[in-house]
Design a protein around this motif. Structure first.
Motif, PDB file in Angstrom:
ATOM      1  N   SER A  83       0.159   5.250 -13.212  1.00  0.00           N
ATOM      2  CA  SER A  83       0.192   6.705 -13.030  1.00  0.00           C
ATOM      3  C   SER A  83      -1.068   7.134 -12.290  1.00  0.00           C
ATOM      4  O   SER A  83      -2.173   6.729 -12.657  1.00  0.00           O
ATOM      5  CB  SER A  83       0.228   7.420 -14.377  1.00  0.00           C
ATOM      6  N   VAL A  84      -0.899   7.956 -11.255  1.00  0.00           N
ATOM      7  CA  VAL A  84      -2.024   8.482 -10.472  1.00  0.00           C
ATOM      8  C   VAL A  84      -2.115   9.978 -10.746  1.00  0.00           C
ATOM      9  O   VAL A  84      -1.109  10.689 -10.654  1.00  0.00           O
ATOM     10  CB  VAL A  84      -1.836   8.226  -8.962  1.00  0.00           C
ATOM     11  N   VAL A  85      -3.325  10.446 -11.098  1.00  0.00           N
ATOM     12  CA  VAL A  85      -3.556  11.869 -11.377  1.00  0.00           C
ATOM     13  C   VAL A  85      -4.905  12.281 -10.817  1.00  0.00           C
ATOM     14  O   VAL A  85      -5.725  11.444 -10.446  1.00  0.00           O
ATOM     15  CB  VAL A  85      -3.535  12.177 -12.900  1.00  0.00           C
ATOM     16  N   ARG A  86      -5.144  13.584 -10.807  1.00  0.00           N
ATOM     17  CA  ARG A  86      -6.476  14.113 -10.506  1.00  0.00           C
ATOM     18  C   ARG A  86      -7.250  14.162 -11.820  1.00  0.00           C
ATOM     19  O   ARG A  86      -6.692  14.542 -12.843  1.00  0.00           O
ATOM     20  CB  ARG A  86      -6.365  15.508  -9.895  1.00  0.00           C
ATOM     21  N   PRO A  87      -8.530  13.802 -11.832  1.00  0.00           N
ATOM     22  CA  PRO A  87      -9.284  13.735 -13.089  1.00  0.00           C
ATOM     23  C   PRO A  87      -9.896  15.067 -13.523  1.00  0.00           C
ATOM     24  O   PRO A  87     -10.790  15.089 -14.362  1.00  0.00           O
ATOM     25  CB  PRO A  87     -10.385  12.725 -12.754  1.00  0.00           C
ATOM     26  N   THR A  88      -9.409  16.156 -12.990  1.00  0.00           N
ATOM     27  CA  THR A  88      -9.986  17.460 -13.303  1.00  0.00           C
ATOM     28  C   THR A  88      -8.885  18.475 -13.553  1.00  0.00           C
ATOM     29  O   THR A  88      -7.779  18.331 -13.035  1.00  0.00           O
ATOM     30  CB  THR A  88     -10.893  17.944 -12.149  1.00  0.00           C
ATOM     31  N   SER A 140      -9.178   7.738  -2.367  1.00  0.00           N
ATOM     32  CA  SER A 140      -8.631   9.082  -2.226  1.00  0.00           C
ATOM     33  C   SER A 140      -9.561   9.975  -1.418  1.00  0.00           C
ATOM     34  O   SER A 140     -10.741   9.693  -1.259  1.00  0.00           O
ATOM     35  CB  SER A 140      -8.375   9.694  -3.610  1.00  0.00           C
ATOM     36  N   VAL A 141      -8.966  11.050  -0.883  1.00  0.00           N
ATOM     37  CA  VAL A 141      -9.693  12.067  -0.132  1.00  0.00           C
ATOM     38  C   VAL A 141      -9.379  13.406  -0.791  1.00  0.00           C
ATOM     39  O   VAL A 141      -8.195  13.737  -0.938  1.00  0.00           O
ATOM     40  CB  VAL A 141      -9.250  12.088   1.352  1.00  0.00           C
ATOM     41  N   PRO A 142     -10.398  14.154  -1.220  1.00  0.00           N
ATOM     42  CA  PRO A 142     -11.814  13.828  -1.248  1.00  0.00           C
ATOM     43  C   PRO A 142     -12.080  12.565  -2.080  1.00  0.00           C
ATOM     44  O   PRO A 142     -11.276  12.190  -2.922  1.00  0.00           O
ATOM     45  CB  PRO A 142     -12.466  15.051  -1.898  1.00  0.00           C
ATOM     46  N   GLY A 178      -6.363  21.948  -6.984  1.00  0.00           N
ATOM     47  CA  GLY A 178      -6.730  21.210  -5.791  1.00  0.00           C
ATOM     48  C   GLY A 178      -5.717  20.127  -5.492  1.00  0.00           C
ATOM     49  O   GLY A 178      -4.758  19.930  -6.232  1.00  0.00           O
ATOM     50  N   THR A 179      -5.940  19.422  -4.392  1.00  0.00           N
ATOM     51  CA  THR A 179      -5.046  18.355  -3.960  1.00  0.00           C
ATOM     52  C   THR A 179      -5.864  17.125  -3.611  1.00  0.00           C
ATOM     53  O   THR A 179      -6.939  17.227  -3.041  1.00  0.00           O
ATOM     54  CB  THR A 179      -4.222  18.803  -2.728  1.00  0.00           C
ATOM     55  N   SER A 180      -5.329  15.975  -3.962  1.00  0.00           N
ATOM     56  CA  SER A 180      -5.940  14.698  -3.633  1.00  0.00           C
ATOM     57  C   SER A 180      -4.934  13.862  -2.845  1.00  0.00           C
ATOM     58  O   SER A 180      -3.789  13.720  -3.261  1.00  0.00           O
ATOM     59  CB  SER A 180      -6.331  13.965  -4.918  1.00  0.00           C
ATOM     60  N   ARG A 181      -5.367  13.339  -1.700  1.00  0.00           N
ATOM     61  CA  ARG A 181      -4.555  12.386  -0.938  1.00  0.00           C
ATOM     62  C   ARG A 181      -5.054  10.995  -1.308  1.00  0.00           C
ATOM     63  O   ARG A 181      -6.260  10.750  -1.278  1.00  0.00           O
ATOM     64  CB  ARG A 181      -4.694  12.627   0.564  1.00  0.00           C
ATOM     65  N   TYR A 182      -4.141  10.099  -1.668  1.00  0.00           N
ATOM     66  CA  TYR A 182      -4.567   8.784  -2.127  1.00  0.00           C
ATOM     67  C   TYR A 182      -3.824   7.651  -1.425  1.00  0.00           C
ATOM     68  O   TYR A 182      -2.738   7.840  -0.882  1.00  0.00           O
ATOM     69  CB  TYR A 182      -4.390   8.647  -3.650  1.00  0.00           C
ATOM     70  N   LYS A 183      -4.461   6.473  -1.471  1.00  0.00           N
ATOM     71  CA  LYS A 183      -3.843   5.215  -1.070  1.00  0.00           C
ATOM     72  C   LYS A 183      -4.023   4.256  -2.233  1.00  0.00           C
ATOM     73  O   LYS A 183      -5.129   4.064  -2.733  1.00  0.00           O
ATOM     74  CB  LYS A 183      -4.498   4.637   0.185  1.00  0.00           C
ATOM     75  N   THR A 243       0.854  -1.180   0.000  1.00  0.00           N
ATOM     76  CA  THR A 243       0.000   0.000   0.000  1.00  0.00           C
ATOM     77  C   THR A 243       0.892   1.232   0.000  1.00  0.00           C
ATOM     78  O   THR A 243       1.805   1.347   0.815  1.00  0.00           O
ATOM     79  CB  THR A 243      -0.948   0.023   1.217  1.00  0.00           C
ATOM     80  N   ILE A 244       0.620   2.132  -0.923  1.00  0.00           N
ATOM     81  CA  ILE A 244       1.398   3.352  -1.093  1.00  0.00           C
ATOM     82  C   ILE A 244       0.483   4.538  -0.828  1.00  0.00           C
ATOM     83  O   ILE A 244      -0.629   4.581  -1.354  1.00  0.00           O
ATOM     84  CB  ILE A 244       1.956   3.438  -2.519  1.00  0.00           C
ATOM     85  N   SER A 245       0.940   5.485  -0.028  1.00  0.00           N
ATOM     86  CA  SER A 245       0.179   6.703   0.230  1.00  0.00           C
ATOM     87  C   SER A 245       0.896   7.871  -0.413  1.00  0.00           C
ATOM     88  O   SER A 245       2.125   7.928  -0.419  1.00  0.00           O
ATOM     89  CB  SER A 245       0.069   6.952   1.738  1.00  0.00           C
ATOM     90  N   GLY A 246       0.119   8.800  -0.957  1.00  0.00           N
ATOM     91  CA  GLY A 246       0.731   9.962  -1.581  1.00  0.00           C
ATOM     92  C   GLY A 246      -0.284  11.055  -1.834  1.00  0.00           C
ATOM     93  O   GLY A 246      -1.459  10.931  -1.475  1.00  0.00           O
ATOM     94  N   THR A 247       0.172  12.126  -2.448  1.00  0.00           N
ATOM     95  CA  THR A 247      -0.714  13.223  -2.839  1.00  0.00           C
ATOM     96  C   THR A 247      -0.385  13.641  -4.264  1.00  0.00           C
ATOM     97  O   THR A 247       0.766  13.514  -4.706  1.00  0.00           O
ATOM     98  CB  THR A 247      -0.567  14.458  -1.924  1.00  0.00           C
ATOM     99  N   VAL A 248      -1.397  14.118  -4.956  1.00  0.00           N
ATOM    100  CA  VAL A 248      -1.203  14.780  -6.244  1.00  0.00           C
ATOM    101  C   VAL A 248      -1.966  16.096  -6.179  1.00  0.00           C
ATOM    102  O   VAL A 248      -3.081  16.149  -5.674  1.00  0.00           O
ATOM    103  CB  VAL A 248      -1.669  13.925  -7.444  1.00  0.00           C
TER     104      VAL A 248
END
Length: 120
Positions: free
Chosen positions: A100-105, A59-61, A109-114, A30-35
């Motif tokens: 690859s992890v990205v925000r879809p918009t 992700s959060v939100p 903004g910022t997204s925190r993901y696992k 499990t990897i945690s990060g932000t984009v």
């Protein structure tokens, strides 16, 4: 359980993706990060033809991050960025797979993901 931060592509060029390695005796990480904004976090995973790959992204939100999976020949394996939060499939080739992890918009903004990755 291993946590590592993602390589983020920012203004001046493309960062090298982080290589995912499993601890001995484990098949999941499990990897945690932000984009933020238009950043992209990239991970590369070595896997063999016929192995089952399971990816789960939270992700959060909620649903503020999506992922793309590319095969060894940059094939999309049917997964574009549109709305991927889960994947389960048998891998068609041996080699490196890029996640690859990205925000879809395009909005700021910022997204925190696992990102949980399992290979069996």
């Amino acid at each position: 359980l291993i946590a590592c931060s993602g390589a983020k592509a920012q203004g001046g060029g493309k960062a090298e993706p982080n290589r995912i390695k499993f601890k001995p005796g484990t098949s999941s990480v499990t990897i945690s990060g932000t984009v933020s904004n238009s950043e992209e976090a990239e991970y590369v995973l070595a896997a063999k033809k016929g192995q089952r790959l399971v990816i789960k992204l939270t992700s959060v939100p909620a649903k503020s991050s999506v992922f793309q999976l590319l095969g060894p020949d940059n094939d999309t394996l049917g997964l574009e960025f549109d709305a991927n939060w889960d994947y389960s499939g048998t891998l068609p080739k041996t080699g490196d797979y890029l996640i690859s992890v990205v925000r879809p918009t395009a909005s700021k903004g910022t997204s925190r993901y696992k990102l949980t990755i399992t290979v069996r």
